[in-house]
Design a protein around this motif. Sequence first.
Motif, PDB file in Angstrom:
ATOM      1  N   TYR A 141       1.022  -1.342  -0.117  1.00 59.92           N
ATOM      2  CA  TYR A 141       0.001  -0.025   0.029  1.00 59.92           C
ATOM      3  C   TYR A 141       0.880   1.202   0.142  1.00 59.92           C
ATOM      4  CZ  TYR A 141      -4.503  -2.487   0.736  1.00 59.92           C
ATOM      5  OH  TYR A 141      -5.099  -3.420   0.241  1.00 59.92           O
ATOM      6  N   GLN A 142       2.128   1.221   0.559  1.00 61.32           N
ATOM      7  CA  GLN A 142       2.954   2.344   0.470  1.00 61.32           C
ATOM      8  C   GLN A 142       3.406   2.728  -0.866  1.00 61.32           C
ATOM      9  OE1 GLN A 142       6.279   0.847   3.330  1.00 61.32           O
ATOM     10  NE2 GLN A 142       5.322   1.998   5.136  1.00 61.32           N
ATOM     11  N   TYR A 143       3.532   1.480  -1.738  1.00 59.47           N
ATOM     12  CA  TYR A 143       3.811   1.900  -2.974  1.00 59.47           C
ATOM     13  C   TYR A 143       2.630   2.254  -3.860  1.00 59.47           C
ATOM     14  CZ  TYR A 143       8.760  -0.354  -3.095  1.00 59.47           C
ATOM     15  OH  TYR A 143       9.734  -0.505  -2.761  1.00 59.47           O
ATOM     16  N   LEU A 144       1.552   2.021  -3.339  1.00 57.04           N
ATOM     17  CA  LEU A 144       0.279   2.169  -4.224  1.00 57.04           C
ATOM     18  C   LEU A 144      -0.200   3.607  -3.823  1.00 57.04           C
ATOM     19  CD1 LEU A 144      -2.435  -0.630  -3.779  1.00 57.04           C
ATOM     20  CD2 LEU A 144      -1.017  -0.109  -5.706  1.00 57.04           C
ATOM     21  N   ASP A 145       0.386   4.315  -2.705  1.00 53.55           N
ATOM     22  CA  ASP A 145      -0.136   5.599  -2.212  1.00 53.55           C
ATOM     23  C   ASP A 145       0.575   6.512  -3.241  1.00 53.55           C
ATOM     24  OD1 ASP A 145      -1.709   4.871  -0.373  1.00 53.55           O
ATOM     25  OD2 ASP A 145      -0.236   4.922   1.279  1.00 53.55           O
ATOM     26  N   ARG A 146       2.052   6.043  -3.840  1.00 55.51           N
ATOM     27  CA  ARG A 146       2.989   6.857  -4.466  1.00 55.51           C
ATOM     28  C   ARG A 146       2.613   6.400  -6.155  1.00 55.51           C
ATOM     29  NH1 ARG A 146       8.553   8.087  -1.446  1.00 55.51           N
ATOM     30  NH2 ARG A 146       7.601   8.600   0.478  1.00 55.51           N
TER      31      ARG A 146
END
Length: 822
Positions: free
Chosen positions: A202-207
């Motif tokens: 999700y950290q990657y998805l946020d960006r």
Amino acid sequence: DMHYRVKEKIIKKFECNLLVVCANHIILCQEKRLQCLSFSGVKEREWQMESLIRYIKVIGGPPGREGLLVGLKNGQILKIFVDNLFAIVLLKQATAVRCLDMSASRKKLAVVDENDTCLVYDIDTKELLFQEPNANSVAWNTQCEDMLCFSGGGYLNIKASTFPVHRQKLQGFVVGYNGSKIFCLHVFSISAVEVPQSAPMYQYLDRKLFKEAYQIACLGVTDTDWRELAMEALEGLDFETAKKAFIRVQDLRYLELISSIEERKKRGETNNDLFLADVFSYQGKFHEAAKLYKRSGHENLALEMYTDLCMFEYAKDFLGSGDPKETKMLITKQADWARNIKEPKAAVEMYISAGEHVKAIEICGDHGWVDMLIDIARKLDKAEREPLLLCATYLKKLDSPGYAAETYLKMGDLKSLVQLPVETQRWDEAFALGEKHPEFKDDIYMPYAQWLAENDRFEEAQKAFHKAGRQREAVQVLEQLTNNAVAESRFNDAAYYYWMLSMQCLDIAQADPAQKDTMLGKFYHFQRLAELYHGYHAIHRHTEDPFSVHRPETLFNISRFLLHSLPKDTPSGISKVKILFTLAKQSKALGAYRLARHAYDKLRGLYIPARFQKSIELGTLTIRAKPFHDSEELVPLCYRCSTNNPLLNNLGNVCINCRQPFIFSASSYDVLHLVEFYLEEGITDEEAISLIDLEVLRPKRDDRQLEIANNSSQILRLVETKDSIGDEDPFTAKLSFEQGGSEFVPVVVSRLVLRSMSRRDVLIKRWPPPLRWQYFRSLLPDASITMCPSCFQMFHSEDYELLVLQHGCCPYCRRCKDDPGP
């Protein structure tokens, strides 16, 4: 079973602080010195360090050439290869090393120093990338370059790239990190902990880093995380990543959407707003999709979307500027929706307003709304044939023929108008229409005839077939009924049907001269079959029923008649066994023993059913005890030549002396005292009748007791007085014939003989053309004979009257007694 087994034993004592194992070697650490020993205990190499060695880690490599990471107390980090004496300095930091690990690509180095700080360096540039506090051990993920984990303070920390740390409670020291599994050393045991990778994904998805997020997801996330990744990638128009994620969750619906978008891209479409609008519509974000459709200039797609969703209020906002086609389409869709949600009346009104009359009619017809159907039919233009025809069809099904006829009249469809009463079997109306429109008579009388035939009204059916000009169909129907009657052993019905068939063939021969010879041949054939089945009915009933309704003399006469009349090819259903069995049984009972012997002898050559076997065998034995002659009372007499004929006649039903054919009663099958005579050449039937009707009576005949035939039948009741034996009758003189001849010499009479006859003595079969009439003279005036005026069968008058009283009709042709003569 995952048990450890002894591979090698080294019989030496070693002192060391640390020990690691390679493929072929053991590495021992003792303060500043490293020793490389083979499994046999031979020391191969030794390395001496500047400072105390604090940590050793095998970082892999080919067997016998593995690499080692060595951390020293002075902060120096070395890389040593097992087969190389020289150490390589990777990095030197200010603080002592407690733990270290290298990334899978050998580009990053993670170090835990004595201050419990995790420091990550770029090996090539020696640059400190980031550092994290509270660490006592660290490990890189062997499947993901940018992910590591470190433990410390009772927590496990997972860090992806430069994103914030994800923390969870865990006791022990991290010693390895592979995919979603983290290996921890706690006291004396190593355990593998499954750690979901949802948080870093999700950290990657946020960006919006979808490809990196996909790599993290491959390490191990839940199906919900996969779907979220797929949706985020789809909204971010990263169709490649979205496709992989949807394949993982097996969502065919979204895969079809991605496939269609990719196809459109190949065709040159580049409008991302349009693609995103399709994605939103699939996700149920209809209003956002509509805004994007409108922004991309495709308002028609928004209209279609809202229409398919039955959100007609929103769809109206996207209607073009008064475009009638779009308005009609919207109303039609709304009507379809109303129909599907069981609001048929509202749907009918909408369909009518949209001009979809056929659909409105179908709904009204399915629900039986006759009033609405006729209202629609009256409002329609007569040129709209399809909806009008559908209206009429439904009205006909709903038993409203009057409204259906009104609709057909409006259309001008006279043929359907005529067929309407035919299909509803309202024949009076059909005949009235047939009188007004003669060209459709065939369409009326043909179905009428079939209906009559199906209802066993065959005489009326024949008339209807005749009016329709379909003689062949009449014959086919009767032939089928006849075959059925024979198959079901209803031989009296079969006789009746064959008689009707013969008369039908005679009508065809009269109407069509081209078929005259063929039809006359069939006429005689069917007449003969009718006589055979009529007689065989009594034989069949006698052998099948427990009680017989016929006298022994009648059964004896019928079986003799059939035996002499049967052709070589026995007609279907007629059993010779039953005929011979009846003949033998009745002959024995009446004293005709010789004939009974002959019948039993014939039965011996036939296949006998089991139920007759015992009776026939017993009769064959008992008949041998009887005399070998027949009773004289049973011998038939020829009334032309007064010859006694044998009971078994090889010539058939003719006299053995004069060859005159016998004429049998159609009920008792006695030989009747009648002789057939023929007219001389040149005498017509009308002239013969006029000559006979002159009734020139001889003076010595007393006619007071003679009775004239009534309307329903010809009855001959002649009573002569004893004085009437005077002058010789001219007809009697004509009965003489040449003795010894083998050819039959018929009785031919002249005008003089006809004039001498009395009408009361003559019976006439008045056959219609092309047949000639048949004339018969009674030779016993005191015995009364009756002839049916329809089928021309002869009966003893008393028998005929009794049968007519019993059945209400002629037993042969079933003509009712109240019907007028032909």
